[in-house]
Design a protein around this motif. Structure first.
Motif, PDB file in Angstrom:
ATOM      1  N   ARG A   1       0.829  -1.192   0.000  1.00  0.00           N
ATOM      2  CA  ARG A   1       0.000   0.000   0.000  1.00  0.00           C
ATOM      3  C   ARG A   1       0.871   1.253   0.000  1.00  0.00           C
ATOM      4  N   MET A   2       1.905   1.288   0.817  1.00  0.00           N
ATOM      5  CA  MET A   2       2.736   2.501   0.910  1.00  0.00           C
ATOM      6  C   MET A   2       3.467   2.790  -0.405  1.00  0.00           C
ATOM      7  N   ARG A   3       3.929   1.756  -1.093  1.00  0.00           N
ATOM      8  CA  ARG A   3       4.577   1.995  -2.398  1.00  0.00           C
ATOM      9  C   ARG A   3       3.604   2.660  -3.367  1.00  0.00           C
ATOM     10  N   ARG A   4       2.378   2.170  -3.373  1.00  0.00           N
ATOM     11  CA  ARG A   4       1.359   2.751  -4.256  1.00  0.00           C
ATOM     12  C   ARG A   4       1.083   4.198  -3.858  1.00  0.00           C
ATOM     13  N   GLN A   5       0.913   4.451  -2.569  1.00  0.00           N
ATOM     14  CA  GLN A   5       0.624   5.808  -2.106  1.00  0.00           C
ATOM     15  C   GLN A   5       1.784   6.752  -2.415  1.00  0.00           C
ATOM     16  N   ALA A   6       3.005   6.293  -2.246  1.00  0.00           N
ATOM     17  CA  ALA A   6       4.173   7.133  -2.543  1.00  0.00           C
ATOM     18  C   ALA A   6       4.242   7.450  -4.030  1.00  0.00           C
ATOM     19  N   TYR A   7       3.928   6.473  -4.871  1.00  0.00           N
ATOM     20  CA  TYR A   7       3.916   6.711  -6.321  1.00  0.00           C
ATOM     21  C   TYR A   7       2.859   7.760  -6.679  1.00  0.00           C
ATOM     22  N   VAL A   8       1.643   7.568  -6.184  1.00  0.00           N
ATOM     23  CA  VAL A   8       0.561   8.512  -6.480  1.00  0.00           C
ATOM     24  C   VAL A   8       0.926   9.900  -5.965  1.00  0.00           C
ATOM     25  N   ALA A   9       1.481   9.980  -4.759  1.00  0.00           N
ATOM     26  CA  ALA A   9       1.869  11.274  -4.186  1.00  0.00           C
ATOM     27  C   ALA A   9       2.934  11.955  -5.028  1.00  0.00           C
ATOM     28  N   THR A  10       3.880  11.206  -5.574  1.00  0.00           N
ATOM     29  CA  THR A  10       4.928  11.782  -6.411  1.00  0.00           C
ATOM     30  C   THR A  10       4.334  12.404  -7.668  1.00  0.00           C
ATOM     31  N   VAL A  11       3.396  11.715  -8.294  1.00  0.00           N
ATOM     32  CA  VAL A  11       2.734  12.235  -9.506  1.00  0.00           C
ATOM     33  C   VAL A  11       1.938  13.497  -9.163  1.00  0.00           C
ATOM     34  N   VAL A  12       1.174  13.442  -8.085  1.00  0.00           N
ATOM     35  CA  VAL A  12       0.334  14.578  -7.693  1.00  0.00           C
ATOM     36  C   VAL A  12       1.196  15.769  -7.266  1.00  0.00           C
ATOM     37  N   GLY A  79      -3.934   9.592   6.875  1.00  0.00           N
ATOM     38  CA  GLY A  79      -3.354   8.267   6.738  1.00  0.00           C
ATOM     39  C   GLY A  79      -4.435   7.223   6.565  1.00  0.00           C
ATOM     40  N   PHE A  80      -4.857   6.989   5.317  1.00  0.00           N
ATOM     41  CA  PHE A  80      -5.965   6.103   5.001  1.00  0.00           C
ATOM     42  C   PHE A  80      -5.784   5.691   3.549  1.00  0.00           C
ATOM     43  N   ILE A  81      -6.535   4.701   3.074  1.00  0.00           N
ATOM     44  CA  ILE A  81      -6.425   4.327   1.662  1.00  0.00           C
ATOM     45  C   ILE A  81      -7.128   5.332   0.750  1.00  0.00           C
ATOM     46  N   ARG A  82      -8.028   6.135   1.311  1.00  0.00           N
ATOM     47  CA  ARG A  82      -8.651   7.247   0.586  1.00  0.00           C
ATOM     48  C   ARG A  82      -7.857   8.510   0.869  1.00  0.00           C
ATOM     49  N   SER A  83      -7.799   9.390  -0.099  1.00  0.00           N
ATOM     50  CA  SER A  83      -7.081  10.651   0.080  1.00  0.00           C
ATOM     51  C   SER A  83      -7.856  11.579   1.008  1.00  0.00           C
ATOM     52  N   PRO A 120      -3.859   8.564  -9.834  1.00  0.00           N
ATOM     53  CA  PRO A 120      -3.388   9.956  -9.766  1.00  0.00           C
ATOM     54  C   PRO A 120      -4.247  10.903 -10.601  1.00  0.00           C
ATOM     55  N   GLU A 121      -4.709  10.435 -11.741  1.00  0.00           N
ATOM     56  CA  GLU A 121      -5.523  11.288 -12.622  1.00  0.00           C
ATOM     57  C   GLU A 121      -6.830  11.703 -11.947  1.00  0.00           C
ATOM     58  N   ASP A 122      -7.421  10.815 -11.151  1.00  0.00           N
ATOM     59  CA  ASP A 122      -8.661  11.155 -10.447  1.00  0.00           C
ATOM     60  C   ASP A 122      -8.414  12.227  -9.391  1.00  0.00           C
ATOM     61  N   LEU A 123      -7.296  12.111  -8.682  1.00  0.00           N
ATOM     62  CA  LEU A 123      -6.962  13.118  -7.673  1.00  0.00           C
ATOM     63  C   LEU A 123      -6.641  14.456  -8.324  1.00  0.00           C
ATOM     64  N   ILE A 124      -5.886  14.426  -9.405  1.00  0.00           N
ATOM     65  CA  ILE A 124      -5.533  15.665 -10.115  1.00  0.00           C
ATOM     66  C   ILE A 124      -6.793  16.345 -10.638  1.00  0.00           C
ATOM     67  N   LYS A 125      -7.722  15.573 -11.150  1.00  0.00           N
ATOM     68  CA  LYS A 125      -8.987  16.151 -11.633  1.00  0.00           C
ATOM     69  C   LYS A 125      -9.729  16.851 -10.498  1.00  0.00           C
ATOM     70  N   ASP A 126      -9.775  16.213  -9.320  1.00  0.00           N
ATOM     71  CA  ASP A 126     -10.451  16.814  -8.174  1.00  0.00           C
ATOM     72  C   ASP A 126      -9.720  18.067  -7.698  1.00  0.00           C
ATOM     73  N   LEU A 127      -8.402  17.989  -7.603  1.00  0.00           N
ATOM     74  CA  LEU A 127      -7.604  19.160  -7.193  1.00  0.00           C
ATOM     75  C   LEU A 127      -7.790  20.310  -8.183  1.00  0.00           C
ATOM     76  N   ALA A 128      -7.789  20.011  -9.469  1.00  0.00           N
ATOM     77  CA  ALA A 128      -7.929  21.059 -10.490  1.00  0.00           C
ATOM     78  C   ALA A 128      -9.261  21.768 -10.380  1.00  0.00           C
ATOM     79  N   GLN A 129     -10.330  21.009 -10.207  1.00  0.00           N
ATOM     80  CA  GLN A 129     -11.640  21.679 -10.132  1.00  0.00           C
ATOM     81  C   GLN A 129     -11.759  22.468  -8.829  1.00  0.00           C
ATOM     82  N   ALA A 130     -11.138  22.010  -7.749  1.00  0.00           N
ATOM     83  CA  ALA A 130     -11.174  22.770  -6.494  1.00  0.00           C
ATOM     84  C   ALA A 130     -10.315  24.037  -6.600  1.00  0.00           C
TER      85      ALA A 130
END
Length: 134
Positions: A1-12, A79-83, A120-130
């Motif tokens: 899980r942490m590897r995935r979260q670190a990857y997503v965080a790096t992209v975001v 600190g959760f599986i959801r952002s 990452p694309e879903d998070l970026i989309k949410d961040l962009a609209q906010a």
């Protein structure tokens, strides 16, 4: 899980660093010089925690941003599986005087963001609209 979260965080974090409404991103891959070298010597990779400053830098801008998030949850616990996102000045550090907060680097425009395992694309989309509301 942490590897995935670190990857997503790096992209975001890279996306946030390139956005005109963000003045600063606090994330290991955004370090430079000796700070980056120290990170590379001491760690095998980044975490899932990002902090960033809104360029407008006000509490009002931070609230507009946070209130527009649709996928990313507003929460004091990080600190959760959801952002999850939070406004340290009015949430986790609200019992500290504003002058002391500023000395600690907790500004009115600071957002803390705990990245989950989403795409990452879903998070970026949410961040962009906010950010469009800021």
């Amino acid at each position: 899980r942490m590897r995935r979260q670190a990857y997503v965080a790096t992209v975001v974090a890279a996306w946030l660093a390139s956005h005109e409404k963000i003045s600063k991103v606090y994330f290991p891959t955004q370090l430079t010089g000796e700070d980056l070298a120290r990170f590379q010597r001491q760690m095998t990779g980044p975490s899932a925690m990002i902090a960033f400053e809104l360029a407008e830098g006000t509490k009002e801008a931070a609230f507009r941003f946070l209130n527009q998030l649709q996928h990313i949850l507003l929460a004091v616990s990080l600190g959760f599986i959801r952002s999850l996102a939070e406004h340290p000045a009015s949430m986790t550090h609200s019992d500290i005087r504003p002058e002391a907060q500023m000395k600690m680097g907790i500004t009115p425009g600071l957002i803390r963001f705990s990245v989950g395992i989403e795409e990452p694309e879903d998070l970026i989309k949410d961040l962009a609209q906010a950010l469009a509301a800021v």
